[in-house]
Structures are given as structure tokens and as C-alpha cells.
Design a protein around this motif. Structure first.
Motif, mmCIF file in Angstrom:
data_model
loop_
_atom_site.group_PDB
_atom_site.id
_atom_site.type_symbol
_atom_site.label_atom_id
_atom_site.label_comp_id
_atom_site.label_asym_id
_atom_site.label_seq_id
_atom_site.Cartn_x
_atom_site.Cartn_y
_atom_site.Cartn_z
ATOM 1 N N HIS A 45 0.808 -1.206 0.000
ATOM 2 C CA HIS A 45 0.000 0.000 0.000
ATOM 3 C C HIS A 45 0.845 1.262 0.000
ATOM 4 N N PHE A 46 2.066 1.177 0.524
ATOM 5 C CA PHE A 46 2.988 2.307 0.494
ATOM 6 C C PHE A 46 4.408 1.775 0.373
ATOM 7 N N THR A 47 5.359 2.656 0.090
ATOM 8 C CA THR A 47 6.722 2.254 -0.243
ATOM 9 C C THR A 47 7.381 1.418 0.840
ATOM 10 N N GLY A 48 7.255 1.816 2.087
ATOM 11 C CA GLY A 48 7.920 1.108 3.168
ATOM 12 C C GLY A 48 7.481 -0.325 3.324
ATOM 13 N N GLU A 49 6.252 -0.607 2.971
ATOM 14 C CA GLU A 49 5.708 -1.951 3.153
ATOM 15 C C GLU A 49 6.420 -2.987 2.288
ATOM 16 N N GLY A 50 7.010 -2.569 1.203
ATOM 17 C CA GLY A 50 7.717 -3.493 0.320
ATOM 18 C C GLY A 50 9.138 -3.789 0.762
ATOM 19 N N LEU A 51 9.657 -3.063 1.737
ATOM 20 C CA LEU A 51 11.026 -3.270 2.207
ATOM 21 C C LEU A 51 11.095 -4.484 3.125
ATOM 22 N N PRO A 52 12.121 -5.313 2.981
ATOM 23 C CA PRO A 52 12.256 -6.481 3.860
ATOM 24 C C PRO A 52 12.464 -6.041 5.319
ATOM 25 N N GLY A 53 11.739 -6.651 6.216
ATOM 26 C CA GLY A 53 11.875 -6.355 7.634
ATOM 27 C C GLY A 53 11.174 -5.092 8.090
ATOM 28 N N PHE A 54 10.376 -4.466 7.221
ATOM 29 C CA PHE A 54 9.732 -3.208 7.583
ATOM 30 C C PHE A 54 8.824 -3.355 8.795
ATOM 31 N N TRP A 55 7.965 -4.370 8.784
ATOM 32 C CA TRP A 55 7.005 -4.517 9.877
ATOM 33 C C TRP A 55 7.681 -4.882 11.188
ATOM 34 N N GLU A 56 8.785 -5.625 11.123
ATOM 35 C CA GLU A 56 9.516 -5.945 12.345
ATOM 36 C C GLU A 56 10.141 -4.683 12.942
ATOM 37 N N ILE A 57 10.739 -3.854 12.088
ATOM 38 C CA ILE A 57 11.339 -2.596 12.554
ATOM 39 C C ILE A 57 10.248 -1.647 13.063
ATOM 40 N N PHE A 58 9.129 -1.606 12.366
ATOM 41 C CA PHE A 58 8.007 -0.766 12.795
ATOM 42 C C PHE A 58 7.496 -1.195 14.166
ATOM 43 N N ALA A 59 7.354 -2.503 14.384
ATOM 44 C CA ALA A 59 6.875 -3.013 15.671
ATOM 45 C C ALA A 59 7.863 -2.698 16.786
ATOM 46 N N LEU A 60 9.157 -2.825 16.520
ATOM 47 C CA LEU A 60 10.163 -2.501 17.523
ATOM 48 C C LEU A 60 10.106 -1.019 17.881
ATOM 49 N N ALA A 61 10.017 -0.149 16.887
ATOM 50 C CA ALA A 61 9.943 1.291 17.143
ATOM 51 C C ALA A 61 8.672 1.652 17.914
ATOM 52 N N ALA A 62 7.547 1.056 17.540
ATOM 53 C CA ALA A 62 6.292 1.336 18.245
ATOM 54 C C ALA A 62 6.365 0.875 19.697
ATOM 55 N N THR A 63 6.992 -0.266 19.941
ATOM 56 C CA THR A 63 7.139 -0.766 21.309
ATOM 57 C C THR A 63 8.000 0.171 22.140
ATOM 58 N N ILE A 64 9.094 0.640 21.569
ATOM 59 C CA ILE A 64 9.980 1.563 22.294
ATOM 60 C C ILE A 64 9.253 2.861 22.613
ATOM 61 N N VAL A 65 8.489 3.379 21.662
ATOM 62 C CA VAL A 65 7.723 4.612 21.900
ATOM 63 C C VAL A 65 6.703 4.394 23.015
ATOM 64 N N MET A 66 5.998 3.259 22.998
ATOM 65 C CA MET A 66 5.007 2.994 24.041
ATOM 66 C C MET A 66 5.654 2.881 25.420
#
Length: 88
Positions: A45-66
Motif C-alpha cells: 500500500h505504500f513504499t515502506g511496506e515493500g522493504l524487507p523487515g519493515f514490519w519488524e522494525i516498525f513493531a520494535l519502534a512502536a514498542t519503544i515509543v510505548m
């Protein structure tokens, strides 16, 4: 017949096995990252979604922010004494 176990006993065993659970979690996360290198969305749906490991990095960043938000903002609010109404 076996007696029902207490919650405290279960928590003690879980605490003793914490390193094993942590290793298992990291192994599962590592498998997901490796699988994400080979399995990508056909129509991201957007550029970042096609990058390998995007969702794992996104989840890690969201966890750190929380964690930061909870420790710096929410915890001081919850840790106040009950009779403290915020006025000095």
C-alpha cells in the motif's frame, strides 16, 4: 488426584524459565525477519511496506515509543498518592 496449582507457583516457574522464553521469542522474531526477506506483499500500500523487515522494525519502534510514553508520562500519574488531587 493432583491438587490444583497456585498462581504463585506458576509465576515462580515462569520466572525461572524466563531466559528460555526470551530465547524462544528472539528465535521466532528472527524467523519472521528471514521469512520477510522471501515473502513480500504483491501490492504494497505504500513504499515502506515493500522493504524487507519493515514490519519488524516498525513493531520494535512502536514498542519503544510505548514504553517511553508509559514510563515518562503515564507512570507518574498512576504513582501519585490517592489523596493527592494535583494541587500544591
Amino acid at each position: 488426584m493432583r491438587e490444583p496449582q497456585r498462581l504463585g507457583d506458576w509465576l515462580d516457574r515462569a520466572r525461572e524459565n524466563a531466559n528460555g522464553w526470551k530465547k524462544a521469542l528472539f528465535i521466532v522474531l528472527g524467523i519472521f525477519v528471514v521469512l520477510n526477506l522471501f515473502i513480500t506483499p504483491h501490492h504494497p500500500h505504500f513504499t515502506g511496506e515493500g522493504l524487507p523487515g519493515f514490519w519488524e522494525i516498525f513493531a520494535l519502534a512502536a514498542t519503544i515509543v510505548m514504553v517511553v510514553v508509559l514510563k515518562k508520562i503515564v507512570y507518574p500519574i498512576l504513582a501519585r498518592p490517592e489523596d493527592d488531587n494535583g494541587r500544591s
